[in-house]
Design a protein around this motif. Structure first.
Motif, PDB file in Angstrom:
ATOM      1  N   GLU A   1       0.850  -1.185   0.000  1.00 54.70           N
ATOM      2  CA  GLU A   1       0.000   0.000   0.000  1.00 54.70           C
ATOM      3  C   GLU A   1       0.885   1.233   0.000  1.00 54.70           C
ATOM      4  N   ILE A   2       0.546   2.203  -0.827  1.00 56.89           N
ATOM      5  CA  ILE A   2       1.344   3.425  -0.890  1.00 56.89           C
ATOM      6  C   ILE A   2       0.442   4.650  -0.766  1.00 56.89           C
ATOM      7  N   ALA A   3       1.072   5.751  -0.406  1.00 63.52           N
ATOM      8  CA  ALA A   3       0.434   7.063  -0.488  1.00 63.52           C
ATOM      9  C   ALA A   3       1.222   7.836  -1.540  1.00 63.52           C
ATOM     10  N   LEU A   4       0.539   8.251  -2.586  1.00 67.17           N
ATOM     11  CA  LEU A   4       1.173   8.939  -3.707  1.00 67.17           C
ATOM     12  C   LEU A   4       0.737  10.399  -3.710  1.00 67.17           C
ATOM     13  N   THR A   5       1.706  11.300  -3.821  1.00 66.42           N
ATOM     14  CA  THR A   5       1.434  12.730  -3.833  1.00 66.42           C
ATOM     15  C   THR A   5       2.097  13.373  -5.035  1.00 66.42           C
ATOM     16  N   VAL A   6       1.340  14.083  -5.857  1.00 62.50           N
ATOM     17  CA  VAL A   6       1.943  14.912  -6.894  1.00 62.50           C
ATOM     18  C   VAL A   6       2.244  16.256  -6.243  1.00 62.50           C
ATOM     19  N   ASP A   7       3.513  16.543  -6.092  1.00 59.74           N
ATOM     20  CA  ASP A   7       3.940  17.747  -5.381  1.00 59.74           C
ATOM     21  C   ASP A   7       3.846  18.996  -6.243  1.00 59.74           C
ATOM     22  N   ALA A   8       4.162  18.860  -7.521  1.00 59.97           N
ATOM     23  CA  ALA A   8       4.193  20.033  -8.391  1.00 59.97           C
ATOM     24  C   ALA A   8       4.198  19.607  -9.852  1.00 59.97           C
ATOM     25  N   ILE A   9       3.716  20.508 -10.701  1.00 58.91           N
ATOM     26  CA  ILE A   9       3.841  20.361 -12.151  1.00 58.91           C
ATOM     27  C   ILE A   9       4.593  21.595 -12.625  1.00 58.91           C
ATOM     28  N   GLU A  10       5.859  21.429 -12.943  1.00 58.97           N
ATOM     29  CA  GLU A  10       6.741  22.553 -13.227  1.00 58.97           C
ATOM     30  C   GLU A  10       7.026  22.687 -14.725  1.00 58.97           C
ATOM     31  N   LYS A  11       6.917  23.888 -15.206  1.00 57.44           N
ATOM     32  CA  LYS A  11       7.227  24.162 -16.610  1.00 57.44           C
ATOM     33  C   LYS A  11       8.732  24.247 -16.803  1.00 57.44           C
ATOM     34  N   GLY A  12       9.225  23.527 -17.800  1.00 57.45           N
ATOM     35  CA  GLY A  12      10.626  23.601 -18.145  1.00 57.45           C
ATOM     36  C   GLY A  12      10.826  24.483 -19.368  1.00 57.45           C
ATOM     37  N   ALA A  13      11.976  24.368 -19.972  1.00 55.25           N
ATOM     38  CA  ALA A  13      12.300  25.137 -21.169  1.00 55.25           C
ATOM     39  C   ALA A  13      12.634  24.176 -22.301  1.00 55.25           C
TER      40      ALA A  13
ATOM     41  N   THR B   1       5.844  12.192  -4.871  1.00 42.16           N
ATOM     42  CA  THR B   1       6.445  11.492  -3.733  1.00 42.16           C
ATOM     43  C   THR B   1       5.689  10.202  -3.475  1.00 42.16           C
ATOM     44  N   VAL B   2       6.435   9.135  -3.263  1.00 43.15           N
ATOM     45  CA  VAL B   2       5.862   7.829  -2.934  1.00 43.15           C
ATOM     46  C   VAL B   2       6.202   7.513  -1.483  1.00 43.15           C
ATOM     47  N   GLU B   3       5.202   7.154  -0.698  1.00 39.89           N
ATOM     48  CA  GLU B   3       5.422   6.728   0.686  1.00 39.89           C
ATOM     49  C   GLU B   3       4.853   5.327   0.870  1.00 39.89           C
ATOM     50  N   ASN B   4       5.621   4.480   1.507  1.00 34.50           N
ATOM     51  CA  ASN B   4       5.140   3.141   1.840  1.00 34.50           C
ATOM     52  C   ASN B   4       4.316   3.240   3.120  1.00 34.50           C
ATOM     53  N   VAL B   5       3.011   3.045   3.006  1.00 30.77           N
ATOM     54  CA  VAL B   5       2.127   3.104   4.174  1.00 30.77           C
ATOM     55  C   VAL B   5       1.592   1.723   4.534  1.00 30.77           C
ATOM     56  N   GLY B   6       2.134   0.696   3.895  1.00 30.82           N
ATOM     57  CA  GLY B   6       1.723  -0.672   4.171  1.00 30.82           C
ATOM     58  C   GLY B   6       2.720  -1.395   5.049  1.00 30.82           C
ATOM     59  N   THR B   7       2.590  -2.703   5.084  1.00 32.36           N
ATOM     60  CA  THR B   7       3.425  -3.524   5.972  1.00 32.36           C
ATOM     61  C   THR B   7       4.464  -4.351   5.224  1.00 32.36           C
ATOM     62  N   THR B   8       4.497  -4.263   3.888  1.00 31.92           N
ATOM     63  CA  THR B   8       5.433  -5.074   3.112  1.00 31.92           C
ATOM     64  C   THR B   8       6.561  -4.220   2.558  1.00 31.92           C
ATOM     65  N   ASP B   9       7.673  -4.854   2.286  1.00 31.97           N
ATOM     66  CA  ASP B   9       8.826  -4.176   1.702  1.00 31.97           C
ATOM     67  C   ASP B   9       8.614  -4.051   0.189  1.00 31.97           C
ATOM     68  N   LEU B  10       8.650  -2.833  -0.319  1.00 29.87           N
ATOM     69  CA  LEU B  10       8.431  -2.592  -1.751  1.00 29.87           C
ATOM     70  C   LEU B  10       9.745  -2.348  -2.493  1.00 29.87           C
TER      71      LEU B  10
ATOM     72  N   ASP C   1      15.149  -2.101   0.932  1.00 29.54           N
ATOM     73  CA  ASP C   1      14.547  -1.875   2.252  1.00 29.54           C
ATOM     74  C   ASP C   1      13.577  -0.704   2.246  1.00 29.54           C
ATOM     75  N   PHE C   2      12.709  -0.669   1.233  1.00 30.85           N
ATOM     76  CA  PHE C   2      11.688   0.386   1.180  1.00 30.85           C
ATOM     77  C   PHE C   2      10.487  -0.109   1.989  1.00 30.85           C
ATOM     78  N   THR C   3      10.609   0.042   3.294  1.00 38.31           N
ATOM     79  CA  THR C   3       9.618  -0.475   4.228  1.00 38.31           C
ATOM     80  C   THR C   3       8.678   0.633   4.700  1.00 38.31           C
ATOM     81  N   HIS C   4       7.802   0.292   5.637  1.00 37.01           N
ATOM     82  CA  HIS C   4       6.785   1.229   6.117  1.00 37.01           C
ATOM     83  C   HIS C   4       7.402   2.563   6.548  1.00 37.01           C
ATOM     84  N   GLY C   5       6.807   3.641   6.053  1.00 40.71           N
ATOM     85  CA  GLY C   5       7.253   4.982   6.429  1.00 40.71           C
ATOM     86  C   GLY C   5       8.326   5.570   5.531  1.00 40.71           C
ATOM     87  N   LYS C   6       8.956   4.746   4.688  1.00 48.09           N
ATOM     88  CA  LYS C   6       9.994   5.244   3.798  1.00 48.09           C
ATOM     89  C   LYS C   6       9.355   6.029   2.642  1.00 48.09           C
TER      90      LYS C   6
END
Length: 221
Positions: free
Chosen positions: A97-109, A133-142, A180-185
């Motif tokens: 299980e993950i929590a996914l956040t789109v932090d920004a959509i930035e214009k480049g050149a 940003t991806v956060e592991n909010v589950g109990t398994t190692d991703l 070791d992308f475990t819970h909270g990482k």
């Protein structure tokens, strides 16, 4: 599609430098895979087709944040900086299980694309960087999973072209999840969407990976 990701020991790095520009619709055949396969070569960008009204009418129900108990639903819209929590699957063995956040959509050149040596394939196009940003909010190692399937949308609701990069691109770095992308990482990621001209903007982002589908994913704007 030929595999271009190596997963033997240590942090997963994308293999030899290469790239391909494709239209968003051309990626539909990849939905449901483990995200490891990328197309390599000099494919010509395909125009983005207008999406049907039904597929571009995200739900207006209140979103569930990463810290809440609710699960995000397909078609749901979030604000930039707001987390969406949902079950995540990578390949046949990695589930969590993950929590996914789109932090920004930035214009480049347009000049940002010069080192990629794409020439006429990106002539007149403007890159936008979808930073998430991806956060592991589950109990398994991703560990070594890849959170991809992110695309942009233009102001008129049509899909922006995706720029898929195999190798490194300093303007928009993205790697598979580390060991070791475990819970909270957490880990940052980035996807490139191309606006067709300087007068057109990429205004929203959509995640359409499993368990969602293209046109009924999670939206941020």
């Amino acid at each position: 599609m030929s595999s271009s990701v190596m997963r033997r020991g240590g942090r997963v790095k994308l293999a030899s430098v290469g790239l391909v520009v494709v239209g968003s619709l051309a990626l539909s055949a990849c939905n449901g895979d483990d995200g490891a396969d990328q197309r390599v070569g000099g494919a010509t960008p395909t125009p983005s087709a207008p999406s049907s009204p039904s597929s571009q009418a995200p739900s207006t129900q209140p979103p569930s944040g990463g810290g809440g108990a609710g699960q995000a639903k397909g078609g749901q819209t979030f604000k930039l900086g707001e987390a969406a929590r949902f079950p995540f699957t990578y390949g046949t063995k990695t589930k969590g299980e993950i929590a996914l956040t789109v932090d920004a959509i930035e214009k480049g050149a347009p000049a940002d694309l010069a080192p990629l040596k794409l020439g006429d394939k990106v002539s007149g196009k403007v890159p936008y960087y979808i930073r998430y940003t991806v956060e592991n909010v589950g109990t398994t190692d991703l560990a070594y999973a890849s959170v991809s399937h992110m695309k942009g949308h233009l102001g008129d609701g049509t899909e922006a072209q995706n720029l898929m990069i195999i190798g490194s691109f300093d303007k928009c770095p993205s790697e598979s999840l580390p060991k070791d992308f475990t819970h909270g990482k957490t880990q940052k990621g980035c996807a490139v969407a191309l606006a067709p001209s300087a007068t057109t903007k990429v205004v929203s982002a959509e995640y359409w990976g499993d368990p969602f589908t293209m046109g009924q994913g999670l939206y941020w704007k």
